[in-house]
Design an enzyme around this catalytic site. Structure first.
Site: not given
Length: 259
Positions: A111, A134
């Site tokens: 993020g 991720e």
């Protein structure tokens, strides 16, 4: 207004936003996202603010990712809603009519990389690291990372980072076109402020129009050419354009008022 996870400071119409969770390497949790949304709205709506810098607290991390603990136990609907919330905020940043620089000090992962990419451009310290890891969690980026990374560095390089889940250093990020400049860490904020000081001497309406038109270049059914022409016609009737043209003809510095 006071915040739990964000520090703010204003200097010469430039708002500095510092994500302040150094014990968590400034990881993005829901409180950070909510407070960041509020301060971005303040930037956009406050006429006394012309630009912003987003950075992270400490020397280790810009933002080392999302707060993974918040992912545990989410069902599909909640996961989709979480991603959509982040996407909406980052789109708000990307489309802000005032320039926002990511000053990346250390890790910009997950993020954090997605937030940096949502800013209008990025300046990195020499120790910066970028990545979308991720896949190591069995996930993919949810806040727009697959889209912005591909647009910024190309599909092949983006897929390599997305699928391998590896990091790149600041010099590689610069060579890929992910960051605009690489500077020593001690000069990071000064470099960002120096660049914004130059931009802030330009006409605010023209800056906003440039951001809007440039963002359209990446969208399907690109209407950027039409927007560019329409904006040119609209801007040429403004007081700022009259002032800019007159100043050029008179060989003096223009004084723009944002009207």
């Amino acid at each position: 207004m006071s915040y739990q996870t964000i520090l703010t400071a204003v200097e010469d119409t430039i708002l500095t936003i510092t994500i302040n969770r150094p014990d968590k390497l400034n990881a993005l949790n829901q409180t950070v996202l909510e407070e960041l949304a509020m301060i971005i709205d303040e930037l956009i709506n406050n006429a006394e603010l012309k630009a912003a810098i987003i950075t992270g607290s400490g020397e280790k991390a810009f933002i080392a990712g999302a707060d993974i603990a918040e992912f545990s136990g989410l069902d599909a609907a909640a996961g989709t809603a979480l991603a959509q919330k982040g996407q909406q905020l980052f789109a708000r940043i990307e489309n802000a009519p005032k320039p926002i620089i990511a000053a990346v000090n250390g890790f910009a992962l997950g993020g954090g990389c997605e937030l940096a990419m949502a800013c209008h451009f990025r300046i990195a310290s020499e120790n910066a690291k970028f990545g979308q890891p991720e896949v190591n969690l069995g996930l993919l980026p949810g806040y727009g990372g697959t889209q912005r990374l591909t647009r910024l560095i190309g599909k092949g390089r983006a897929l390599e980072l997305l699928l391998a889940g590896t990091m790149i250093d600041a010099v590689t990020a610069f060579n890929y076109g992910l960051v605009n400049r690489v500077v020593p860490q001690g000069g990071l904020l000064a470099e960002a402020r120096s660049l914004l000081a130059v931009i802030n001497t330009k006409a605010p309406l023209a800056i906003a129009a440039c951001i809007e038109a440039a963002n359209l270049a990446a969208l399907p059914g690109n209407s950027g050419y039409e927007k560019e022409a329409e904006s040119f016609g609209r801007l040429i009737t403004t007081n700022d354009a009259r002032e800019g043209i007159a100043a050029f003809m008179e060989k003096r510095k223009a004084e723009f008022k944002g009207s």
